[in-house]
Design a protein around this motif. Structure first.
Motif, PDB file in Angstrom:
ATOM      1  N   TRP A  69       0.815  -1.218   0.000  1.00  0.00           N
ATOM      2  CA  TRP A  69       0.000   0.000   0.000  1.00  0.00           C
ATOM      3  C   TRP A  69       0.849   1.268   0.000  1.00  0.00           C
ATOM      4  CZ3 TRP A  69      -4.774  -0.854  -1.305  1.00  0.00           C
ATOM      5  CH2 TRP A  69      -5.356  -2.080  -1.010  1.00  0.00           C
ATOM      6  N   SER A  96       1.286   1.918  -3.611  1.00  0.00           N
ATOM      7  CA  SER A  96      -0.024   2.227  -4.164  1.00  0.00           C
ATOM      8  C   SER A  96      -0.488   3.623  -3.768  1.00  0.00           C
ATOM      9  CB  SER A  96      -1.051   1.192  -3.684  1.00  0.00           C
ATOM     10  OG  SER A  96      -0.726  -0.095  -4.179  1.00  0.00           O
ATOM     11  N   ALA A  97      -0.040   4.123  -2.619  1.00  0.00           N
ATOM     12  CA  ALA A  97      -0.427   5.461  -2.180  1.00  0.00           C
ATOM     13  C   ALA A  97       0.098   6.542  -3.132  1.00  0.00           C
ATOM     14  CB  ALA A  97       0.090   5.719  -0.769  1.00  0.00           C
ATOM     15  N   TRP A 105      -6.427   2.477   1.163  1.00  0.00           N
ATOM     16  CA  TRP A 105      -5.813   2.958  -0.072  1.00  0.00           C
ATOM     17  C   TRP A 105      -6.209   4.396  -0.393  1.00  0.00           C
ATOM     18  CZ3 TRP A 105      -7.611   2.606  -5.636  1.00  0.00           C
ATOM     19  CH2 TRP A 105      -6.586   2.981  -6.507  1.00  0.00           C
ATOM     20  N   ARG A 112      -4.849   7.008   1.978  1.00  0.00           N
ATOM     21  CA  ARG A 112      -3.393   7.113   1.872  1.00  0.00           C
ATOM     22  C   ARG A 112      -2.981   7.818   0.590  1.00  0.00           C
ATOM     23  NH1 ARG A 112      -2.519   1.075   4.408  1.00  0.00           N
ATOM     24  NH2 ARG A 112      -2.483   1.745   6.592  1.00  0.00           N
ATOM     25  N   MET A 113      -3.738   7.633  -0.491  1.00  0.00           N
ATOM     26  CA  MET A 113      -3.442   8.388  -1.711  1.00  0.00           C
ATOM     27  C   MET A 113      -3.670   9.877  -1.502  1.00  0.00           C
ATOM     28  SD  MET A 113      -4.715   6.262  -5.053  1.00  0.00           S
ATOM     29  CE  MET A 113      -6.330   5.839  -4.436  1.00  0.00           C
ATOM     30  N   ALA A 156      -0.802  11.167   0.695  1.00  0.00           N
ATOM     31  CA  ALA A 156       0.456  11.244  -0.058  1.00  0.00           C
ATOM     32  C   ALA A 156       0.395  12.346  -1.114  1.00  0.00           C
ATOM     33  CB  ALA A 156       0.755   9.896  -0.718  1.00  0.00           C
TER      34      ALA A 156
END
Length: 913
Positions: free
Chosen positions: A481, A484-485, A520, A523-524, A527
């Motif tokens: 993850w 993926s972030a 997810w 966290r995206m 980020a």
């Protein structure tokens, strides 16, 4: 492009030849993948970044939630992919630089587990062959199975730009991961230390909360007595503690009770003696304890329970590990138990407690236990040295983005949950004890220093050593993850300021399931805001979970899994897509019944046959008109003006629904326009002219052009949902060249032309439709002679129906039709007349045939309607039905109820007099 039929499914699309006529049989398998190959060969979905900063062409970008590289798309993926493709096709047709960027995730645990199982079958293991050889085997696995995802997306009609496909272990994305890690470390937001984690004894790694599946298990609750220090073994005071895991008591370090629990206030300053081991356990008061559970006393095992770990920190308690990373007891558990599995140790501990008189009782107990989603075994909470990211500051930014409207969650019912999670966020364990993944960019020196660097060369320089052989690389990899972030911007070239990043970032919207909102999506957002200063997307559309027809979660063990590939084979991709999109109602899970898909396949068949009829019957020379302006000033008959009005109104509604992510309502409107208004309405009205004499056609000037133009625009409106059928049919329309597009994918999406919306003609046509329906029913019920007289409430309505008299007579197969408004105001007429609520009276509607038999027939139909209306009312009053049923289904039932009640009212009025 031109419509094609494959001579061989494997033929190159460029070599396929035009089939001049549409087949009578509707078969999606003959053209769906043909068009997917042709679109790919023509590069229809490839986009380029804008190199002109002053360009006013808007960009639209969707990043695919990357599926596991070795995975198989399930029905939930099909739902999300359908909605993503729908939006990107819609924006592409609106002239935007629309990018749907595909890619896959390396899926650290899942992929490594697959390769390890393969090695096990070969009689070896990853540890036996070593890290380098294992990674090479895993890359071979990836290369072998990587193409499966594209094959499955192609079946669904995904319009991705495959020239930009990304993989989370690509070099560019790996560079982004290293950059992000190093920045966060140097900002003090990444640290390394001991903490309680979810540990998988099978995988031998820490796992995230997302990879822990809570299962309800039938276990036992063991009540164990502990002596109090200083009390005699016989007759002295004891306490009783209840536990579901007696093997962990070997690691007990204290006993806790609630500070306000007066039963145990006298124990402050005292200690219990741990059975079997003899360790002194101090009593500690702590608010974590639930006074109402068990005896109100809790044994504290700091290194094997997350709550106990926090209690130990608050009270300065030490801890020991009595279970190791393979799920076996350690030497700290005592010589009698060391090396045993958790299960065997439990059995032995209980036997010893019983023998020594410390086992008070054993009760059956149902409770929840976390299991490894991949390995399947019970998770072991362990204290382990890991890398952690402090995301609290970033969480505050993500919370503010929703609060100030920069980010919209759809539906907004998730806003409160978003707030709760971000306000209570804990340090994120970002390291995994795997080999497949992004190896942590950290090195250790011989004197114990930690060096974090972008690469080995920088690590050597920062460490001040002679070479890399003096450094030891951290063996762990990052949580999947973590990479993926970074997905929304790493895929576009970040940390470099590329043309792609300038053109397509921030992206436009994310579509994903609500169950990964925090693991997810959040966290995206964190980020994106931290590294770019912007939210990675302006909206997140959270879909429900697709369940079976009874609303039960799909699982292989239950045998209720629906495979999208199988559904596509049986019903066609367009039917599957339309079904999923039409069921996507915000905030609701989706019960999916294959019968629904069959119904939308029938919808495709309706479109196919309607087009075949139109192409066979239109006057010679008729062609699609690019603009509705071509019809301005023309002497169009009412049916033509009506369908153009409905076309424009529908375009307005559908565009608005797509804009607000109400895909269910957009599909419902498209369905009713195409099936009800275009096919069953306008085409039926057009048949007398199209199939009649030249004289009939002269009464309907430009009927062929109107029909083709409406069909063209209806197909373009439907294209984002049903891409294959609409392309196959649209390519055959004469005059489509006026649209200036080789493919419907790039044809302009129809917009509302408000000048054509005519409420007057719509009202008049509604009266015509209802009267035709009533007269047809009357003739069918009574078998009376084909002569009808109509009175109207106004001269305007009389004039309108007079203009449509020939059409009306043809539709009802009447020999005589008389229309008048003169006698209405006088009240003339008789009890045998049927008065409609639209200002129309059918004269003598209650005469003819065997009156007694006719009455009995009407009574039976009314009885049937009564029963069906009662059932429908009960269903619409059922809260569980309203909560689970998609909005279009509910609206359809309500519409059916209204029609039945109207029909019943009409039949009852027929009985009166």
């Amino acid at each position: 492009m031109s419509p094609t039929e494959p001579t061989n499914p494997g033929d190159d699309p460029a070599l396929l030849t035009l089939q001049s006529e549409m087949d009578k049989r509707f078969d999606p398998s003959t053209y769906e993948q043909v068009w997917q190959r042709r679109w790919a060969a023509a590069g229809v979905f490839a986009v380029e970044p804008s190199l002109d900063p002053s360009s006013d062409r808007p960009s639209f970008c969707i990043m695919i939630p990357p599926p596991n590289v070795t995975g198989k798309l399930h029905i939930g993926h099909a739902l999300q992919s359908t909605l993503q493709d729908l939006l990107v096709r819609w924006h592409r047709m609106r002239g935007e630089n629309a990018l749907w960027l595909p890619g896959t995730d390396h899926a650290g645990i899942a992929t490594q587990l697959m390769v390890e199982r393969q090695l096990e079958k070969e009689g070896t293991s990853r540890k036996a062959i070593g890290r380098a050889a294992f990674l090479e085997r895993t890359w071979e696995w990836k290369r072998e199975y990587h193409g499966n995802i594209r094959t499955q997306l192609d079946l669904l009609g995904a319009s991705c730009d495959w020239t930009r496909e990304r993989f989370t272990l690509d070099e560019g994305l790996s560079q982004a991961v290293r950059e992000a890690f190093v920045r966060l470390y140097r900002e003090g937001l990444i640290t390394r230390g001991e903490y309680m984690v979810n540990w998988s004894p099978v995988l031998e790694t820490a796992v995230s909360d997302l990879e822990v599946e809570t299962k309800t298990v039938q276990g036992k609750l063991y009540h164990v007595s502990y002596l109090i220090e200083g009390e005699p073994a016989e007759g002295g005071e004891r306490i009783t503690v209840a536990t579901t895991r007696p093997e962990t008591m070997l690691g007990d370090m204290a006993v806790a009770f609630h500070p306000e629990d007066e039963r145990y206030a006298h124990l402050v300053g005292k200690a219990a003696i741990l059975p079997l081991i003899g360790r002194r356990l101090p009593f500690v008061p702590d608010e974590m304890v639930d006074r109402e559970f068990g005896t109100g006393l809790v044994k504290i095992t700091p290194f094997h329970d997350p709550n106990d770990f926090e209690v130990a920190k608050r009270h300065g308690l030490a801890g020991i590990s009595v279970i190791d990373k393979t799920g076996r007891m350690t030497a700290e558990a005592g010589a009698d138990f060391a090396g045993l599995t958790r299960e065997d140790a439990r059995t032995k501990v209980v036997e010893r407690l019983r023998a020594l008189g410390h086992l008070v009782k054993v009760e059956e107990h149902t409770h929840n236990v976390g299991h490894s989603q991949r390995g399947g075994e019970a998770i072991e909470p362990l204290v382990s040295t890991q890398w952690f990211c402090d995301a609290s500051g970033m969480a505050g930014q993500a919370l503010a983005a929703v609060q100030d409207g920069r980010l919209r969650l759809v539906p907004d019912t998730w806003d409160k949950t978003w707030e709760h999670w971000l306000l209570s966020i804990r340090p994120w364990c970002i390291s995994r004890q795997l080999w497949w993944g992004h190896q942590i960019p950290a090195w250790y020196t011989a004197d114990g220093r930690t060096i974090v660097a972008l690469d080995e060369e920088e690590a050597v320089r920062l460490a001040g050593v002679a070479g890399a052989d003096e450094l030891t690389r951290d063996p762990d990899v990052l949580d999947t993850w973590f990479s993926s972030a970074l997905w929304p911007f790493s895929t576009l070239g970040w940390p470099e300021q590329t043309a792609d990043l300038r053109t397509f970032y921030p992206t436009s919207v994310l579509i994903t399931a609500h169950d990964i909102l925090f693991f997810w999506v959040a966290r995206m957002v964190m980020a994106g805001l931290h590294f770019t200063g912007e939210v990675p997307f302006s909206a997140v559309h959270l879909t429900g979970l697709v369940r079976d027809a009874d609303g039960v979660k799909m699982s292989k063990t239950k045998g209720n899994v629906l495979d999208p590939a199988d559904l596509i084979t049986e019903y066609g991709a367009d039917a599957v897509r339309f079904t999923l999109a039409s069921l996507d109602s915000p905030g609701r899970d989706i019960p999916l019944n294959p019968e629904q898909i069959a119904g939308y396949r029938a919808f495709g068949n309706k479109i196919w046959n309607a087009t075949r009829f139109a192409l066979a019957r239109i006057p010679e020379g008729a062609a699609v008109r690019a603009s509705l302006d071509d019809f301005r000033g023309a002497d169009l008959a009412a049916p033509e003006r009506w369908i153009l009005s409905r076309l424009s109104a529908t375009a307005a509604e559908v565009n608005a629904k797509f804009e607000s992510f109400r895909f269910d309502e957009a599909c419902n409107r498209l369905y009713h326009f195409f099936w009800g208004e275009l096919c069953d309405g306008y085409i039926e009205l057009a048949k007398p002219a199209l199939m009649g004499s030249d004289a009939d056609r002269k009464l309907r000037p430009r009927i062929g052009e109107v029909l083709l133009t409406v069909l063209d625009r209806a197909l373009r409106m439907l294209h984002p949902v049903m891409p294959f059928l609409t392309e196959e049919v649209w390519q055959r329309l004469p005059g489509r060249e006026a649209i200036h597009a080789d493919t419907i994918c790039l044809a302009p999406y129809p917009q509302a032309d408000l000048a054509w919306i005519d409420e007057g003609v719509e009202g008049q046509m509604a009266a015509l439709f209802e009267t035709v329906t009533r007269v047809r029913a009357l003739l069918a019920e009574t078998g009376r002679e084909r002569k009808v007289g109509l009175w109207t409430a106004s001269p305007v309505l009389e004039a309108f129906l007079g203009q449509q008299q020939a059409l009306f007579a043809t539709l009802c197969r009447l020999e005589v039709l008389e229309i008048s408004s003169r006698a209405w105001a006088t009240g003339d007429g008789g009890p045998e007349d049927l008065v409609l609520g639209i200002g129309i009276k059918i004269l003598g509607a209650k005469r003819g045939g065997d009156e007694a038999a006719e009455r009995q027939k009407l009574l039976k139909e009314i009885e049937k309607l009564d029963a069906e209306i009662e059932r429908t009312l009960a269903q619409l009053a059922d809260e569980s039905f309203l909560a689970k049923a998609p909005a279009p289904v509910v609206e359809k039932r309500r519409a059916a109820l209204a029609q039945m009640e109207d029909r019943r009212s009409s039949l009852r009025s027929s009985l009166v007099g």
